[in-house]
Design a protein around this motif. Structure first.
Motif, PDB file in Angstrom:
ATOM      1  N   MET A   1     -27.363 -34.059  -9.965  1.00 48.16           N
ATOM      2  CA  MET A   1     -26.484 -34.808  -9.864  1.00 48.16           C
ATOM      3  C   MET A   1     -25.822 -35.100 -10.854  1.00 48.16           C
ATOM      4  N   ARG A   2     -24.483 -35.684 -11.852  1.00 52.19           N
ATOM      5  CA  ARG A   2     -23.779 -36.010 -13.046  1.00 52.19           C
ATOM      6  C   ARG A   2     -23.406 -37.438 -12.436  1.00 52.19           C
ATOM      7  N   THR A   3     -23.442 -38.571 -12.468  1.00 50.00           N
ATOM      8  CA  THR A   3     -22.621 -39.835 -11.999  1.00 50.00           C
ATOM      9  C   THR A   3     -21.097 -40.170 -12.878  1.00 50.00           C
ATOM     10  N   HIS A   4     -20.184 -40.224 -12.552  1.00 45.88           N
ATOM     11  CA  HIS A   4     -19.668 -40.703 -13.610  1.00 45.88           C
ATOM     12  C   HIS A   4     -19.167 -42.274 -13.483  1.00 45.88           C
ATOM     13  N   SER A   5     -19.631 -42.924 -14.447  1.00 45.70           N
ATOM     14  CA  SER A   5     -18.895 -44.378 -14.206  1.00 45.70           C
ATOM     15  C   SER A   5     -17.654 -44.227 -13.577  1.00 45.70           C
ATOM     16  N   ILE A   6     -17.311 -46.076 -13.012  1.00 44.20           N
ATOM     17  CA  ILE A   6     -16.363 -45.956 -13.445  1.00 44.20           C
ATOM     18  C   ILE A   6     -16.110 -47.499 -14.525  1.00 44.20           C
ATOM     19  N   GLN A   7     -14.562 -46.992 -14.517  1.00 44.32           N
ATOM     20  CA  GLN A   7     -13.956 -48.018 -15.534  1.00 44.32           C
ATOM     21  C   GLN A   7     -13.257 -49.159 -15.029  1.00 44.32           C
ATOM     22  N   ILE A   8     -12.935 -50.161 -15.605  1.00 44.83           N
ATOM     23  CA  ILE A   8     -11.701 -51.055 -14.943  1.00 44.83           C
ATOM     24  C   ILE A   8     -11.301 -51.214 -16.123  1.00 44.83           C
ATOM     25  N   HIS A   9      -9.797 -51.068 -16.033  1.00 40.89           N
ATOM     26  CA  HIS A   9      -8.784 -51.714 -16.726  1.00 40.89           C
ATOM     27  C   HIS A   9      -8.105 -52.651 -16.481  1.00 40.89           C
ATOM     28  N   PRO A  10      -7.264 -53.820 -17.422  1.00 38.86           N
ATOM     29  CA  PRO A  10      -6.408 -54.622 -16.924  1.00 38.86           C
ATOM     30  C   PRO A  10      -4.593 -53.244 -16.567  1.00 38.86           C
ATOM     31  N   VAL A  11      -3.999 -54.119 -15.335  1.00 42.17           N
ATOM     32  CA  VAL A  11      -2.404 -53.525 -15.374  1.00 42.17           C
ATOM     33  C   VAL A  11      -1.786 -53.943 -16.354  1.00 42.17           C
ATOM     34  N   THR A  12      -0.911 -52.690 -17.133  1.00 43.47           N
ATOM     35  CA  THR A  12      -0.778 -53.318 -18.045  1.00 43.47           C
ATOM     36  C   THR A  12       1.284 -52.034 -18.142  1.00 43.47           C
ATOM     37  N   ARG A  13       2.090 -52.028 -18.847  1.00 45.18           N
ATOM     38  CA  ARG A  13       2.832 -51.494 -18.971  1.00 45.18           C
ATOM     39  C   ARG A  13       2.832 -49.993 -18.794  1.00 45.18           C
ATOM     40  N   ASP A  14       1.770 -49.636 -19.740  1.00 40.68           N
ATOM     41  CA  ASP A  14       1.358 -48.692 -19.602  1.00 40.68           C
ATOM     42  C   ASP A  14       0.658 -47.443 -18.064  1.00 40.68           C
ATOM     43  N   ASN A  15       0.355 -48.484 -17.251  1.00 44.86           N
ATOM     44  CA  ASN A  15      -0.401 -48.352 -16.112  1.00 44.86           C
ATOM     45  C   ASN A  15       0.138 -48.545 -14.466  1.00 44.86           C
TER      46      ASN A  15
END
Length: 155
Positions: A1-15
């Motif tokens: 099973m392939r494990t997907h990595s978690i990304q962490i992004h600042p909250v911005t006007r785009d999200n």
């Protein structure tokens, strides 16, 4: 099973609008500040010099939110707050994976950090098990909101 990595992004006007779509089960809503409250805290900074809101993402889907309240360049004033996993991603081990990613992110972004703290409602036993499972230790103290304080020594 392939494990997907978690990304962490600042909250911005785009999200930020996507971040507002993160929701909990009704019986969980009282346990953690809403995303809206977390974003307000980021603007107001009620506790420390800095408060940064973030979203958690996996495979292009936002699934969680948290904020980091801290004093820049300190070694022991880093507080994870508002950590929540969207109800559609719960029950899949995402809380543990997310908190591990958050800890790694804090250590990478704030290399002076030696202690990470957080608080939890007294009756939130699921979150307490999650935190102790990742080596957070209860201080047997509470904050002004009667939440239990947990700390993790890193490095």
């Amino acid at each position: 099973m392939r494990t997907h990595s978690i990304q962490i992004h600042p909250v911005t006007r785009d999200n930020w609008e996507q971040a507002l779509q993160i929701s909990l089960h009704e019986h969980q809503a009282h346990l953690v500040p809403s995303v809206t409250e977390g974003l307000a805290y980021a603007y107001i900074k009620p506790w420390d010099e800095a408060l940064d809101p973030y979203v958690l993402q996996i495979e292009g889907h936002l699934f969680g939110f948290f904020y980091l309240s801290y004093t820049p360049e300190s070694t022991d004033n880093y507080w994870i707050g508002g950590l929540q996993i969207d109800k559609s991603f719960q029950g899949q081990g995402m809380g543990k994976r997310a908190l591990s990613a958050v800890i790694d992110y804090i250590m990478q972004k704030h290399p002076l950090c030696r202690i990470i703290s957080l608080t939890v409602e007294r009756d939130n036993y699921i979150a307490q098990r999650l935190y102790t499972g990742l080596s957070f230790v209860s201080e047997n103290q509470t904050n002004s909101d009667d939440e239990v304080i947990y700390r993790l020594e890193v490095k």
